[in-house]
Motif scaffolding. Structure first.
Motif, PDB file in Angstrom:
ATOM      1  N   LEU A 113     -11.581 -15.949   5.956  1.00 53.51           N
ATOM      2  CA  LEU A 113     -11.831 -15.640   7.534  1.00 53.51           C
ATOM      3  C   LEU A 113     -12.519 -16.620   8.229  1.00 53.51           C
ATOM      4  O   LEU A 113     -12.056 -16.779   9.602  1.00 53.51           O
ATOM      5  CB  LEU A 113     -12.339 -14.239   7.591  1.00 53.51           C
ATOM      6  N   GLY A 116     -10.311 -19.410   8.851  1.00 50.63           N
ATOM      7  CA  GLY A 116      -9.402 -19.100   9.930  1.00 50.63           C
ATOM      8  C   GLY A 116      -9.725 -19.089  11.315  1.00 50.63           C
ATOM      9  O   GLY A 116      -9.392 -19.822  12.291  1.00 50.63           O
ATOM     10  N   ALA A 143      -4.978 -13.461  13.461  1.00 48.86           N
ATOM     11  CA  ALA A 143      -4.490 -13.990  12.180  1.00 48.86           C
ATOM     12  C   ALA A 143      -4.251 -12.914  11.294  1.00 48.86           C
ATOM     13  O   ALA A 143      -4.441 -11.626  11.249  1.00 48.86           O
ATOM     14  CB  ALA A 143      -5.979 -14.645  11.457  1.00 48.86           C
ATOM     15  N   ASN A 146      -5.538 -13.047   4.428  1.00 50.47           N
ATOM     16  CA  ASN A 146      -5.053 -13.841   3.374  1.00 50.47           C
ATOM     17  C   ASN A 146      -3.620 -13.634   2.640  1.00 50.47           C
ATOM     18  O   ASN A 146      -3.281 -12.222   2.392  1.00 50.47           O
ATOM     19  CB  ASN A 146      -6.212 -14.128   2.265  1.00 50.47           C
ATOM     20  N   SER A 207       1.431 -11.683   2.982  1.00 52.05           N
ATOM     21  CA  SER A 207       0.114 -10.878   2.986  1.00 52.05           C
ATOM     22  C   SER A 207       0.355  -9.620   2.172  1.00 52.05           C
ATOM     23  O   SER A 207       1.539  -9.255   2.188  1.00 52.05           O
ATOM     24  CB  SER A 207      -0.480 -10.644   4.367  1.00 52.05           C
ATOM     25  N   ARG A 230      -4.152 -18.447   6.536  1.00 53.17           N
ATOM     26  CA  ARG A 230      -4.589 -17.404   7.495  1.00 53.17           C
ATOM     27  C   ARG A 230      -3.659 -17.648   8.779  1.00 53.17           C
ATOM     28  O   ARG A 230      -4.153 -18.016   9.850  1.00 53.17           O
ATOM     29  CB  ARG A 230      -5.936 -17.747   7.804  1.00 53.17           C
ATOM     30  N   ARG A 232      -1.296 -17.230  12.104  1.00 60.66           N
ATOM     31  CA  ARG A 232      -1.631 -16.516  13.126  1.00 60.66           C
ATOM     32  C   ARG A 232      -0.376 -15.906  13.819  1.00 60.66           C
ATOM     33  O   ARG A 232       0.649 -16.619  13.779  1.00 60.66           O
ATOM     34  CB  ARG A 232      -2.460 -17.223  14.334  1.00 60.66           C
ATOM     35  N   TRP A 265      -8.579  -9.515  14.682  1.00 59.04           N
ATOM     36  CA  TRP A 265      -9.192 -10.119  13.708  1.00 59.04           C
ATOM     37  C   TRP A 265      -9.860  -9.186  12.705  1.00 59.04           C
ATOM     38  O   TRP A 265      -9.919  -9.523  11.494  1.00 59.04           O
ATOM     39  CB  TRP A 265      -9.960 -11.243  14.280  1.00 59.04           C
ATOM     40  N   GLU A 269      -9.005  -8.362   8.707  1.00 57.28           N
ATOM     41  CA  GLU A 269      -9.991  -8.445   7.330  1.00 57.28           C
ATOM     42  C   GLU A 269     -10.116  -7.074   6.829  1.00 57.28           C
ATOM     43  O   GLU A 269     -10.314  -6.769   5.566  1.00 57.28           O
ATOM     44  CB  GLU A 269     -11.386  -8.843   8.086  1.00 57.28           C
TER      45      GLU A 269
END
Length: 325
Positions: A113, A116, A143, A146, A207, A230, A232, A265, A269
């Motif tokens: 993160l 990114g 983003a 991962n 992902s 990462r 986007r 974002w 995560e």
């Protein structure tokens, strides 16, 4: 004709009605290639709700998810031409148009993160400038979590990918597949389940979020998260459509976009643990990457970075130097 006070009074009362049509509601279309279940789409729906509420309905936006209005390769051009006013694309999928858009698609360049965010901070001004020249205005950039490999066999070294029928989604992933000896096939996200079901592909890198969206447990058995990228998504607007609004409503859209970027974002995560848990609950083996696999990926990453700088020119070299510095 004699203008009496009453005539002038009535004319003044009518004046607002005469200008009202110029202030009519904006009814916009927004197009994205991702399904309703995806966190990007959920984030965009919240963005739309906030814009409509803050403009008191003066701006209405209809969202068309899952490529239902335009497929991914046509979205950017569609917004430029006014087929839709707002669009969302995976930036790295547009590498054939401009190599700079591929920067966050370079494998293992920005796997965390923090990495990114740093890459986004450095590269965003260059992306905004490119969009501006094309009659577009960047609203927000979010983003993906991962990424990792989906396969039926364990991927414990880079050589294990050799000979696979590998789903790709950009010029960069296509080049990656070629370098590792896989057979690349470009497949849009909405078409992934069918491509696996028909044997067109038997492995992919994406992902866990996309894995859940496509019910990857129906056609693969192993997910190996490696922090591949990462990458986007960029949400952008036709600049003429934006500038046709009052300054106050333009400010509303900018503020809602800033909120959507921060929220997006965090959603990315938060989704990592939840989506990997869903894959495991559905019977998939979520396998930790071996040191040998990570070492092989790093070798390929170095090669792809060198190639990308050659294509992207001075802008690319400048951003990579700042990022590594």
């Amino acid at each position: 004709m004699i203008l009496t006070r009453r005539t002038l009074f009535l004319a003044g009362m009518a004046a607002p009605a005469l200008v009202r049509p110029a202030r009519a509601q904006a009814r916009w279309q927004m197009t994205t290639a991702f399904p309703d279940s995806n966190f990007h789409t959920r984030n965009n729906r919240l963005f739309i709700e906030e814009v409509q509420a803050a403009t008191q309905g003066r701006v209405q936006i209809q969202l068309h998810p899952n490529g239902s209005l335009l497929p991914m390769p046509q979205i950017k051009r569609g917004v430029q031409q006014g087929q839709a006013q707002i669009g969302e694309i995976l930036l790295s999928a547009y590498g054939n148009e401009d190599p700079f858009f591929e920067i966050d698609g370079i494998p293992q360049l920005a796997g965390t993160l923090a990495q990114g965010r740093r890459l986004n901070e450095l590269s965003r001004p260059y992306i905004e400038a490119r969009f501006q020249r094309q009659g577009l205005s960047l609203l927000h950039v979010v983003a993906w979590p991962n990424a990792g490999f989906f396969s039926n066999a364990t991927i414990d070294t880079i050589e294990a990918l050799r000979g696979t029928r590998f789903r790709t989604f950009s010029a960069m992933t296509n080049r990656f597949a070629t370098l590792v000896g896989a057979n690349p096939t470009l497949i849009q996200a909405a078409e992934v389940p069918q491509a696996f079901a028909t044997g067109v592909v038997n492995a992919m890198v994406t992902s866990a979020s996309t894995g859940v969206d496509s019910a990857a447990w129906d056609f693969t058995r192993v997910y190996t998260p490696v922090g591949f990228t990462r990458s986007r998504n960029a949400v952008f607007i036709n600049r003429r459509a934006l500038e046709a609004l009052t300054p106050a409503d333009q400010a509303v859209i900018r503020a809602a976009a800033a909120t959507a970027e921060t929220r997006g974002w965090q959603m990315a995560e938060d989704s990592i643990v939840a989506n990997e848990a869903t894959l495991a609950q559905r019977g998939m083996n979520v396998a930790r990457p071996t040191p040998a696999l990570l070492e092989g990926l790093e070798r390929v990453s170095q090669e792809l970075t060198r190639e990308w700088i050659t294509r992207a020119g001075e802008d690319g070299a400048r951003v990579i130097a700042a990022y590594r510095g």
